[in-house]
Motif scaffolding. Sequence first.
Motif, PDB file in Angstrom:
ATOM      1  N   LEU A 158       7.042  47.250  62.543  1.00  0.00           N
ATOM      2  CA  LEU A 158       8.080  46.307  62.123  1.00  0.00           C
ATOM      3  C   LEU A 158       8.023  46.256  60.597  1.00  0.00           C
ATOM      4  O   LEU A 158       6.968  45.959  60.026  1.00  0.00           O
ATOM      5  CB  LEU A 158       7.851  44.921  62.713  1.00  0.00           C
ATOM      6  CG  LEU A 158       8.075  44.754  64.219  1.00  0.00           C
ATOM      7  CD1 LEU A 158       7.859  43.308  64.639  1.00  0.00           C
ATOM      8  CD2 LEU A 158       9.478  45.202  64.623  1.00  0.00           C
ATOM      9  N   VAL A 159       9.138  46.572  59.950  1.00  0.00           N
ATOM     10  CA  VAL A 159       9.167  46.646  58.486  1.00  0.00           C
ATOM     11  C   VAL A 159      10.353  45.843  57.952  1.00  0.00           C
ATOM     12  O   VAL A 159      11.372  45.694  58.630  1.00  0.00           O
ATOM     13  CB  VAL A 159       9.269  48.117  58.007  1.00  0.00           C
ATOM     14  CG1 VAL A 159       8.045  48.914  58.457  1.00  0.00           C
ATOM     15  CG2 VAL A 159      10.542  48.776  58.504  1.00  0.00           C
ATOM     16  N   PRO A 160      10.230  45.320  56.718  1.00  0.00           N
ATOM     17  CA  PRO A 160      11.348  44.570  56.129  1.00  0.00           C
ATOM     18  C   PRO A 160      12.495  45.508  55.750  1.00  0.00           C
ATOM     19  O   PRO A 160      12.282  46.705  55.497  1.00  0.00           O
ATOM     20  CB  PRO A 160      10.729  43.916  54.893  1.00  0.00           C
ATOM     21  CG  PRO A 160       9.579  44.800  54.532  1.00  0.00           C
ATOM     22  CD  PRO A 160       9.051  45.349  55.826  1.00  0.00           C
ATOM     23  N   HIS A 161      13.700  44.972  55.711  1.00  0.00           N
ATOM     24  CA  HIS A 161      14.852  45.775  55.287  1.00  0.00           C
ATOM     25  C   HIS A 161      14.589  46.374  53.906  1.00  0.00           C
ATOM     26  O   HIS A 161      14.038  45.712  53.026  1.00  0.00           O
ATOM     27  CB  HIS A 161      16.115  44.906  55.239  1.00  0.00           C
ATOM     28  CG  HIS A 161      16.635  44.546  56.597  1.00  0.00           C
ATOM     29  ND1 HIS A 161      17.280  45.455  57.414  1.00  0.00           N
ATOM     30  CD2 HIS A 161      16.600  43.371  57.279  1.00  0.00           C
ATOM     31  CE1 HIS A 161      17.620  44.851  58.548  1.00  0.00           C
ATOM     32  NE2 HIS A 161      17.220  43.600  58.494  1.00  0.00           N
ATOM     33  N   GLY A 162      14.953  47.646  53.751  1.00  0.00           N
ATOM     34  CA  GLY A 162      14.750  48.318  52.476  1.00  0.00           C
ATOM     35  C   GLY A 162      13.357  48.869  52.284  1.00  0.00           C
ATOM     36  O   GLY A 162      13.012  49.328  51.188  1.00  0.00           O
ATOM     37  N   TYR A 163      12.539  48.851  53.344  1.00  0.00           N
ATOM     38  CA  TYR A 163      11.153  49.323  53.239  1.00  0.00           C
ATOM     39  C   TYR A 163      11.114  50.785  52.810  1.00  0.00           C
ATOM     40  O   TYR A 163      11.850  51.625  53.338  1.00  0.00           O
ATOM     41  CB  TYR A 163      10.435  49.149  54.577  1.00  0.00           C
ATOM     42  CG  TYR A 163       8.978  49.555  54.549  1.00  0.00           C
ATOM     43  CD1 TYR A 163       8.011  48.690  54.046  1.00  0.00           C
ATOM     44  CD2 TYR A 163       8.572  50.815  54.994  1.00  0.00           C
ATOM     45  CE1 TYR A 163       6.667  49.061  54.008  1.00  0.00           C
ATOM     46  CE2 TYR A 163       7.239  51.196  54.961  1.00  0.00           C
ATOM     47  CZ  TYR A 163       6.297  50.310  54.462  1.00  0.00           C
ATOM     48  OH  TYR A 163       4.973  50.685  54.407  1.00  0.00           O
ATOM     49  N   ASP A 164      10.233  51.085  51.837  1.00  0.00           N
ATOM     50  CA  ASP A 164      10.053  52.454  51.351  1.00  0.00           C
ATOM     51  C   ASP A 164       8.888  53.097  52.104  1.00  0.00           C
ATOM     52  O   ASP A 164       7.741  52.661  51.969  1.00  0.00           O
ATOM     53  CB  ASP A 164       9.758  52.423  49.846  1.00  0.00           C
ATOM     54  CG  ASP A 164       9.533  53.816  49.268  1.00  0.00           C
ATOM     55  OD1 ASP A 164       9.780  54.817  49.987  1.00  0.00           O
ATOM     56  OD2 ASP A 164       9.104  53.901  48.097  1.00  0.00           O
ATOM     57  N   PHE A 165       9.167  54.116  52.906  1.00  0.00           N
ATOM     58  CA  PHE A 165       8.136  54.758  53.719  1.00  0.00           C
ATOM     59  C   PHE A 165       7.276  55.748  52.932  1.00  0.00           C
ATOM     60  O   PHE A 165       6.300  56.264  53.459  1.00  0.00           O
ATOM     61  CB  PHE A 165       8.778  55.485  54.911  1.00  0.00           C
ATOM     62  CG  PHE A 165       9.191  54.557  56.019  1.00  0.00           C
ATOM     63  CD1 PHE A 165       8.259  54.076  56.935  1.00  0.00           C
ATOM     64  CD2 PHE A 165      10.515  54.159  56.142  1.00  0.00           C
ATOM     65  CE1 PHE A 165       8.631  53.227  57.956  1.00  0.00           C
ATOM     66  CE2 PHE A 165      10.903  53.303  57.157  1.00  0.00           C
ATOM     67  CZ  PHE A 165       9.954  52.828  58.069  1.00  0.00           C
ATOM     68  N   THR A 166       7.635  56.025  51.663  1.00  0.00           N
ATOM     69  CA  THR A 166       6.892  57.016  50.887  1.00  0.00           C
ATOM     70  C   THR A 166       5.399  56.687  50.757  1.00  0.00           C
ATOM     71  O   THR A 166       4.545  57.553  51.026  1.00  0.00           O
ATOM     72  CB  THR A 166       7.521  57.192  49.487  1.00  0.00           C
ATOM     73  OG1 THR A 166       8.898  57.545  49.629  1.00  0.00           O
ATOM     74  CG2 THR A 166       6.800  58.277  48.704  1.00  0.00           C
ATOM     75  N   PRO A 167       5.030  55.454  50.362  1.00  0.00           N
ATOM     76  CA  PRO A 167       3.596  55.131  50.275  1.00  0.00           C
ATOM     77  C   PRO A 167       2.878  55.264  51.623  1.00  0.00           C
ATOM     78  O   PRO A 167       1.714  55.679  51.668  1.00  0.00           O
ATOM     79  CB  PRO A 167       3.582  53.672  49.786  1.00  0.00           C
ATOM     80  CG  PRO A 167       4.891  53.495  49.097  1.00  0.00           C
ATOM     81  CD  PRO A 167       5.857  54.333  49.874  1.00  0.00           C
ATOM     82  N   PHE A 168       3.566  54.938  52.707  1.00  0.00           N
ATOM     83  CA  PHE A 168       2.988  55.073  54.054  1.00  0.00           C
ATOM     84  C   PHE A 168       2.686  56.537  54.340  1.00  0.00           C
ATOM     85  O   PHE A 168       1.571  56.892  54.754  1.00  0.00           O
ATOM     86  CB  PHE A 168       3.943  54.492  55.102  1.00  0.00           C
ATOM     87  CG  PHE A 168       3.582  54.842  56.521  1.00  0.00           C
ATOM     88  CD1 PHE A 168       2.532  54.215  57.165  1.00  0.00           C
ATOM     89  CD2 PHE A 168       4.299  55.828  57.201  1.00  0.00           C
ATOM     90  CE1 PHE A 168       2.187  54.552  58.476  1.00  0.00           C
ATOM     91  CE2 PHE A 168       3.971  56.169  58.507  1.00  0.00           C
ATOM     92  CZ  PHE A 168       2.913  55.530  59.144  1.00  0.00           C
ATOM     93  N   PHE A 169       3.657  57.415  54.105  1.00  0.00           N
ATOM     94  CA  PHE A 169       3.448  58.842  54.371  1.00  0.00           C
ATOM     95  C   PHE A 169       2.345  59.416  53.486  1.00  0.00           C
ATOM     96  O   PHE A 169       1.538  60.236  53.933  1.00  0.00           O
ATOM     97  CB  PHE A 169       4.750  59.616  54.173  1.00  0.00           C
ATOM     98  CG  PHE A 169       5.665  59.602  55.364  1.00  0.00           C
ATOM     99  CD1 PHE A 169       5.193  59.984  56.614  1.00  0.00           C
ATOM    100  CD2 PHE A 169       6.995  59.227  55.247  1.00  0.00           C
ATOM    101  CE1 PHE A 169       6.027  59.997  57.727  1.00  0.00           C
ATOM    102  CE2 PHE A 169       7.841  59.230  56.353  1.00  0.00           C
ATOM    103  CZ  PHE A 169       7.354  59.609  57.595  1.00  0.00           C
TER     104      PHE A 169
END
Length: 341
Positions: A212-223
């Motif tokens: 569950l992520v907030p709107h506009g979440y940037d997945f780059t740091p996660f990856f």
Amino acid sequence: MSNYNPDTYIQSFSVLGEHLRNPDEELKHLIQTEKNVNAWFTPESIESAINAIAENLNSYDLTKWLQQYSVNANIEPKNIGLILAGNIPLVGFHDILSVLLSGNKALIKASSQDSRLIKYLLNKLVSIDNTFADRFTFVEKLQNFDAVIATGSDNTSRYFEYYFGKVPHIIRKNRNSISVLTGEETTTQLHELGHDIFDYFGLGCRNVSKLLVPHGYDFTPFFEAIEPYNDIANHNKYHNNYDYNKSIYLVNRDKHLDNGFLLLKEDERLASPLAVLFYEYYDDIISAERKINSQADKIQCVVSTGPLQVNSQVVSFGQSQQPGLADYADGVDTMKFLAGL
């Protein structure tokens, strides 16, 4: 008359825990060769499971856990039928531990996927304390039981309810785990989340299958943070699932994210296919909590940093597959059930 002595049993399991921390040649051989029987049971997965169990098998934690319950050492032991899952190594051990420490006898229907490791641990327990020899039996079919604890799927649970509904029972169904991200997580926390996703290849009910992520979440740091787990792609069965799901998304033109070993897809469902992680956006933490509570009967645990007002167990990043003795599957207190028979 029962020959059950809680203090002696605790000491015996503590010795077993010490043995697991210092495995003998037989166990080392099992760890290395089990993958030939079940390809998902890699040495790394088995060692993770053994370490998680060994962490709990010590006199202090076992005593503290057992003291919460009114276990009568003098009552005649009940026969408890156990139908064990086999999705990850030794997943049924906690049920066996609970039955034995409650002074009862275990009738064990082991999974064909995970019978050798379970049998090894119990044989080692008997070698430590031979009073356990008549406290458990491996069976092909459950008979003459006083109560049942059965773990299976949503489909098998209907059969379990039919066959075992007339005796005291705990029947577990499909569950998955979820993680709530805020965008404020550190690189270390996101890296630890990789354990919650990839340990045991994501096959456990405590593995995170959705974010569950907030709107506009940037997945780059996660990856970037989970990149060190890329070796998982070298496992043939996992990679086959990754390739299959990727081809489905490409053929159907389903929007998805792909880092080469994990697919991310926006989806309202909780249970994602293997090698896929679903995600869903939330407006605020309250709406995220509401979403989780609406699916509480399907969620095993929630991985997050902050305090959440949810009806599910909340654990820190990297801890979903490190349950304590009182972190009961499906939130049902197994020991309370057994002590009350």
